[in-house]
Design a protein around this motif. Structure first.
Motif, PDB file in Angstrom:
ATOM      1  N   LEU A  88       0.822  -1.202   0.000  1.00 30.84           N
ATOM      2  CA  LEU A  88       0.000   0.000   0.000  1.00 30.84           C
ATOM      3  C   LEU A  88       0.862   1.261   0.000  1.00 30.84           C
ATOM      4  N   PHE A  89       1.896   1.252   0.841  1.00 31.06           N
ATOM      5  CA  PHE A  89       2.786   2.414   0.916  1.00 31.06           C
ATOM      6  C   PHE A  89       3.511   2.650  -0.413  1.00 31.06           C
ATOM      7  N   THR A  90       3.953   1.574  -1.104  1.00 31.01           N
ATOM      8  CA  THR A  90       4.655   1.687  -2.390  1.00 31.01           C
ATOM      9  C   THR A  90       3.756   2.283  -3.458  1.00 31.01           C
ATOM     10  N   LEU A  91       2.486   1.807  -3.510  1.00 33.17           N
ATOM     11  CA  LEU A  91       1.546   2.331  -4.499  1.00 33.17           C
ATOM     12  C   LEU A  91       1.259   3.809  -4.260  1.00 33.17           C
ATOM     13  N   VAL A  92       1.066   4.166  -3.003  1.00 34.26           N
ATOM     14  CA  VAL A  92       0.801   5.579  -2.681  1.00 34.26           C
ATOM     15  C   VAL A  92       1.988   6.444  -3.075  1.00 34.26           C
ATOM     16  N   LEU A  93       3.203   5.963  -2.790  1.00 34.08           N
ATOM     17  CA  LEU A  93       4.407   6.727  -3.134  1.00 34.08           C
ATOM     18  C   LEU A  93       4.555   6.864  -4.654  1.00 34.08           C
ATOM     19  N   PHE A  94       4.258   5.780  -5.397  1.00 32.16           N
ATOM     20  CA  PHE A  94       4.392   5.818  -6.852  1.00 32.16           C
ATOM     21  C   PHE A  94       3.427   6.827  -7.469  1.00 32.16           C
ATOM     22  N   PHE A  95       2.157   6.739  -7.073  1.00 35.52           N
ATOM     23  CA  PHE A  95       1.165   7.659  -7.652  1.00 35.52           C
ATOM     24  C   PHE A  95       1.434   9.092  -7.237  1.00 35.52           C
ATOM     25  N   ALA A  96       1.934   9.284  -6.023  1.00 31.98           N
ATOM     26  CA  ALA A  96       2.277  10.640  -5.598  1.00 31.98           C
ATOM     27  C   ALA A  96       3.411  11.203  -6.440  1.00 31.98           C
ATOM     28  N   THR A  97       4.372  10.339  -6.782  1.00 31.21           N
ATOM     29  CA  THR A  97       5.494  10.777  -7.624  1.00 31.21           C
ATOM     30  C   THR A  97       5.022  11.134  -9.027  1.00 31.21           C
TER      31      THR A  97
END
Length: 513
Positions: free
Chosen positions: A479-488
């Motif tokens: 979940l944290f990886t997906l949030v970080l990717f979309f935020a980037t």
């Protein structure tokens, strides 16, 4: 010395004195040998509670969910306590004053008939009255927890002290007389909670009724309900029994048992004493059942006389009950914490858990093999959960739980064995459940096989499914990886459109469509 059969009905009641060396003389707070044993057991009981039970209560905020305040050394070492409850005109004050006048005729301190005051009557070399505020903060009196009921209650509470041989063995607490019907007024404090506080600390509860007034008002009904869990301490006293004839007394007794049956939900019939206690016997009293009333009065006084014998046993029993309830409470709190999410949505999850408490209680009972009778009231527990934060839910602490197990299974049973007449103990079973891989041993040989350290065997409090924690960690990482990717991606797109990233070359080329 006269026997109880020779007592006049209009004379103050007196405790029958044993002849020779009786059980009461051997096991009495006046006997030096018993006092030494009693003091040693009380010291060890204080140590067990403060080091093995109180830490568990504190870690899981037990007092917030229970009316029980933390026990202090003064509470554990206090004299036996007799609690009197009854409607107005049942003779509670006459009962107390009769004891005082017989044991100390020159005493000027007594209990005045009242409908709005709690009075604790205690022994003291000099006569004095201590107001409620002073009594609640005194280190020499076992009333420290009463300050939580507020000034409205403390202004209606007092301690009356007077020299009395009778009061050397126990303390009497007289409660406000309850008006019949629905005439009671707002007292300004929670009357039933105060009754519950005293009932937890009492060694004997006398529930008094008048032979002419058997109706149970709403407030008296609430007070009787507050005694739930302490039924073994309750004795019913039908006072002024000589104001009706023998035939009428039989009908009054039946009516009283019928009324109590609708209020007290217990499979066992409560002990009822038929007595008539007067400072001055009225001229219209009946004499056709005088011998029965004298025998019943003798039995009642014997119950009071034996309080010192059973005082330490009852104290251990109360600590056992408290430890079992605190242990179940700790497992409930740890279970609820496990069901809540780690990052967000805790308030919604707690609301859902509160709405499904019966299901969660059953899950805890099945997981740890706990009897449902040790679980708290669902509605009260749900009410206490309001306003709780996630940080207030303690995680499973195996060390604290095993310490309480050791207190229940080893320390407290050993204290009982050191007491005189410990075989009369019939309270809550002190031995917690054993694991299925352990052999059963009699409590005489080894009450609890498990100690604080266990080698080669998984603890009963260890997580049943540890893989659940691993899956939760993997889920949170993804979940944290997906949030970080979309935020980037979103952040980079916005920066590119705004012209903030002209010098970022390869990143811009990668993000261009």
């Amino acid at each position: 010395m006269s026997s109880s059969a020779d007592l006049k009905a209009d004379s103050p009641i007196s405790l029958p004195q044993p002849n020779g060396t009786s059980e009461f003389e051997v096991a009495s707070l006046k006997n030096p040998e018993y006092v030494r044993k009693f003091d040693r057991v009380i010291d060890d009981l204080q140590d067990v509670y403060s080091h093995k039970i109180r830490p568990l209560e504190k870690a899981y905020n037990y007092e917030h969910f229970s009316s029980s305040a933390p026990l202090g050394n003064d509470d554990i070492a206090a004299r036996p306590l007799v609690l009197l409850i009854g409607q107005y005109s049942t003779g509670k004050t006459t009962f107390i004053n009769s004891l005082l006048k017989k044991s100390y005729p020159n005493s000027h301190i007594g209990v005045e008939p009242t409908t709005d005051r709690f009075v604790a009557v205690m022994d003291n070399p000099t006569e004095r009255i201590i107001p409620g505020n002073a009594a609640a903060v005194s280190s020499n009196l076992p009333f420290k927890g009463l300050d939580k009921f507020g000034q409205a209650f403390l202004s209606r509470f007092q301690v009356s002290q007077t020299p009395s041989p009778v009061l050397q063995n126990f303390t009497i607490v007289d409660t406000p007389g309850i008006l019949s019907g629905d005439k009671q007024r707002d007292r300004g404090y929670d009357y039933t909670s105060v009754i519950e506080w005293f009932a937890e600390r009492a060694d004997l509860v006398l529930l008094l009724f008048d032979s002419h007034k058997l109706d149970i008002s709403n407030e008296l009904k609430a007070a009787i309900h507050a005694l739930k869990g302490h039924e073994e301490k309750v004795r019913v006293v039908l006072n002024k029994s000589d104001m009706v004839s023998q035939q009428q007394l039989m009908r009054v007794y039946g009516a009283l048992m019928w009324s109590l049956g609708k209020v007290v939900h217990t499979p066992e019939v409560m002990r009822v004493y038929l007595v008539s206690i007067w400072l001055e016997r009225p001229p219209n009293a009946f004499d056709d059942c005088r011998s029965l009333l004298e025998s019943e009065k003798k039995d009642l006084l014997t119950d009071l006389q034996q309080l010192p014998i059973n005082a330490a046993i009852r104290k251990v029993n109360e600590i056992v009950k408290r430890a079992r309830l605190a242990r179940v409470h700790a497992l409930i709190m740890a279970h609820l914490r496990e069901q809540m999410p780690s990052f967000y949505g805790k308030a919604a999850a707690l609301k859902q858990l509160s709405d499904n408490l019966p299901r969660e209680f059953k899950a805890v009972s099945k997981k740890y093999r706990l009897p449902m009778g040790d679980f708290p009231d669902v509605e009260k527990f749900k009410e206490a959960l309001i306003g709780m934060r996630f940080e207030q839910f303690g995680a499973l602490n195996e060390k604290l739980l095993l310490a309480s197990d050791q207190a229940l299974g080893t320390d407290l049973p050993k204290l009982l064995q050191r007491l005189p007449h410990h075989s009369s103990f019939t309270g809550t079973t002190a031995r917690p459940e054993v694991d299925s891989d352990e052999e059963e041993h009699s409590s005489e040989e080894r009450p609890l096989k498990r100690g604080l350290s266990r080698v080669g065997t998984r603890s009963r409090y260890a997580p049943v499914k540890p893989e659940r924690d691993v899956s939760a960690i993997i889920y949170n990482i993804v979940l944290f990886t997906l949030v970080l990717f979309f935020a980037t991606v979103v952040g980079g797109g916005i920066a590119m459109k705004m012209g903030w990233v002209d010098g970022m070359g390869p990143l811009i080329e990668f993000l261009k469509p």
